[in-house]
Design a protein around this motif. Structure first.
Motif, PDB file in Angstrom:
ATOM      1  N   ALA A  14     -99.473  71.465  79.567  1.00  0.00           N
ATOM      2  CA  ALA A  14     -98.875  71.691  78.623  1.00  0.00           C
ATOM      3  C   ALA A  14     -98.893  73.312  78.334  1.00  0.00           C
ATOM      4  O   ALA A  14    -100.042  73.754  78.636  1.00  0.00           O
ATOM      5  CB  ALA A  14     -99.197  71.310  77.162  1.00  0.00           C
ATOM      6  N   GLY A  15     -97.885  73.902  78.101  1.00  0.00           N
ATOM      7  CA  GLY A  15     -97.781  75.507  77.783  1.00  0.00           C
ATOM      8  C   GLY A  15     -97.395  76.069  79.208  1.00  0.00           C
ATOM      9  O   GLY A  15     -97.111  77.268  79.486  1.00  0.00           O
ATOM     10  N   LYS A  86     -93.959  71.043  77.085  1.00  0.00           N
ATOM     11  CA  LYS A  86     -94.508  70.002  76.247  1.00  0.00           C
ATOM     12  C   LYS A  86     -94.791  68.648  76.762  1.00  0.00           C
ATOM     13  O   LYS A  86     -94.013  68.377  77.780  1.00  0.00           O
ATOM     14  CB  LYS A  86     -93.889  69.707  74.920  1.00  0.00           C
ATOM     15  CG  LYS A  86     -93.711  71.170  74.065  1.00  0.00           C
ATOM     16  CD  LYS A  86     -92.997  71.032  73.079  1.00  0.00           C
ATOM     17  CE  LYS A  86     -92.753  72.349  72.209  1.00  0.00           C
ATOM     18  NZ  LYS A  86     -91.712  71.989  70.895  1.00  0.00           N
ATOM     19  N   PRO A  87     -95.668  67.947  76.626  1.00  0.00           N
ATOM     20  CA  PRO A  87     -95.802  66.681  77.232  1.00  0.00           C
ATOM     21  C   PRO A  87     -94.307  65.532  76.956  1.00  0.00           C
ATOM     22  O   PRO A  87     -94.105  64.950  77.915  1.00  0.00           O
ATOM     23  CB  PRO A  87     -96.751  65.803  76.455  1.00  0.00           C
ATOM     24  CG  PRO A  87     -97.816  67.025  76.154  1.00  0.00           C
ATOM     25  CD  PRO A  87     -96.895  68.153  75.717  1.00  0.00           C
ATOM     26  N   GLU A  88     -93.687  66.062  75.959  1.00  0.00           N
ATOM     27  CA  GLU A  88     -92.424  65.259  75.668  1.00  0.00           C
ATOM     28  C   GLU A  88     -91.265  65.814  76.592  1.00  0.00           C
ATOM     29  O   GLU A  88     -90.164  65.258  76.611  1.00  0.00           O
ATOM     30  CB  GLU A  88     -92.025  65.410  74.027  1.00  0.00           C
ATOM     31  CG  GLU A  88     -92.121  66.866  73.590  1.00  0.00           C
ATOM     32  CD  GLU A  88     -93.143  67.068  72.720  1.00  0.00           C
ATOM     33  OE1 GLU A  88     -94.450  66.694  73.380  1.00  0.00           O
ATOM     34  OE2 GLU A  88     -93.149  67.595  71.690  1.00  0.00           O
ATOM     35  N   ASP A  89     -91.371  66.770  77.509  1.00  0.00           N
ATOM     36  CA  ASP A  89     -90.503  67.231  78.477  1.00  0.00           C
ATOM     37  C   ASP A  89     -90.622  66.513  79.493  1.00  0.00           C
ATOM     38  O   ASP A  89     -89.895  66.687  80.525  1.00  0.00           O
ATOM     39  CB  ASP A  89     -90.754  68.869  78.751  1.00  0.00           C
ATOM     40  CG  ASP A  89     -90.664  69.798  77.662  1.00  0.00           C
ATOM     41  OD1 ASP A  89     -91.134  70.609  77.136  1.00  0.00           O
ATOM     42  OD2 ASP A  89     -89.480  69.543  76.766  1.00  0.00           O
ATOM     43  N   THR A 120     -93.754  66.403  85.346  1.00  0.00           N
ATOM     44  CA  THR A 120     -94.756  65.878  84.285  1.00  0.00           C
ATOM     45  C   THR A 120     -95.447  66.822  83.763  1.00  0.00           C
ATOM     46  O   THR A 120     -96.162  67.609  84.380  1.00  0.00           O
ATOM     47  CB  THR A 120     -95.675  64.828  85.269  1.00  0.00           C
ATOM     48  OG1 THR A 120     -94.817  64.179  85.829  1.00  0.00           O
ATOM     49  CG2 THR A 120     -96.742  63.986  84.484  1.00  0.00           C
ATOM     50  N   VAL A 121     -95.702  66.773  82.598  1.00  0.00           N
ATOM     51  CA  VAL A 121     -96.133  67.795  81.751  1.00  0.00           C
ATOM     52  C   VAL A 121     -97.635  67.089  81.153  1.00  0.00           C
ATOM     53  O   VAL A 121     -97.447  66.216  80.218  1.00  0.00           O
ATOM     54  CB  VAL A 121     -95.451  68.457  80.430  1.00  0.00           C
ATOM     55  CG1 VAL A 121     -96.545  69.484  79.748  1.00  0.00           C
ATOM     56  CG2 VAL A 121     -94.235  68.976  81.140  1.00  0.00           C
ATOM     57  N   SER A 122     -98.813  67.462  81.534  1.00  0.00           N
ATOM     58  CA  SER A 122    -100.024  66.796  80.946  1.00  0.00           C
ATOM     59  C   SER A 122    -100.514  67.669  79.618  1.00  0.00           C
ATOM     60  O   SER A 122    -100.258  68.813  79.471  1.00  0.00           O
ATOM     61  CB  SER A 122    -101.128  66.832  81.934  1.00  0.00           C
ATOM     62  OG  SER A 122    -101.462  68.184  82.286  1.00  0.00           O
ATOM     63  N   SER A 123    -101.100  66.935  78.832  1.00  0.00           N
ATOM     64  CA  SER A 123    -101.594  67.291  77.531  1.00  0.00           C
ATOM     65  C   SER A 123    -102.996  67.779  77.559  1.00  0.00           C
ATOM     66  O   SER A 123    -103.652  67.573  78.672  1.00  0.00           O
ATOM     67  CB  SER A 123    -101.385  66.415  76.285  1.00  0.00           C
ATOM     68  OG  SER A 123    -102.296  65.247  76.751  1.00  0.00           O
TER      69      SER A 123
END
Length: 123
Positions: A14-15, A86-89, A120-123
């Motif tokens: 994320a970011g 963002k993870p929601e992406d 895949t975006v990890s938090s």
């Protein structure tokens, strides 16, 4: 007939940032509008961004200020620069084309879809 190939996806925190590419073959797509969409399993394909032949653009509210769509006519390629992810992406991202000038946002207005690229975006 235009054939599209998406690339550039991957795993990012994320970011972080990624740049997706949508490369066309078969014929030039310089006169087409090109759209990026994304899809989670079991859900409908969702509009992300679109650019027409003159460079005019439109974005989904959820990505405005973070994503930038652009095209390189010489390379027959459209890009999606994704920042502040963002993870929601997280989704499979697809590009499609449609003839004409109008900045459509429905996946029903596009065709010649590529195979997609996983983001895949990890938090």
């Amino acid at each position: 007939q235009v054939q599209l190939v998406e690339s550039g996806g991957g795993l990012v925190q994320a970011g972080g940032s990624l740049r997706l590419s949508c490369a066309a073959s078969g014929r030039t797509f310089s006169s087409y509008a090109v759209g990026w969409f994304r899809q989670d399993p079991g859900l409908q394909r969702e509009f992300v961004a679109v650019v027409n032949w003159s460079g005019s653009t439109a974005y989904a509210e959820s990505v405005k200020g973070r994503f930038t769509i652009s095209r390189d006519h010489a390379k027959n390629t459209v890009y999606l620069q994704m920042n502040s992810l963002k993870p929601e992406d997280t989704a499979v991202y697809y590009c499609g084309v449609r003839s004409g000038f109008y900045l459509a946002t429905s996946p029903l207005d596009f065709g010649s879809w590529g195979q997609g690229t996983q983001v895949t975006v990890s938090s």
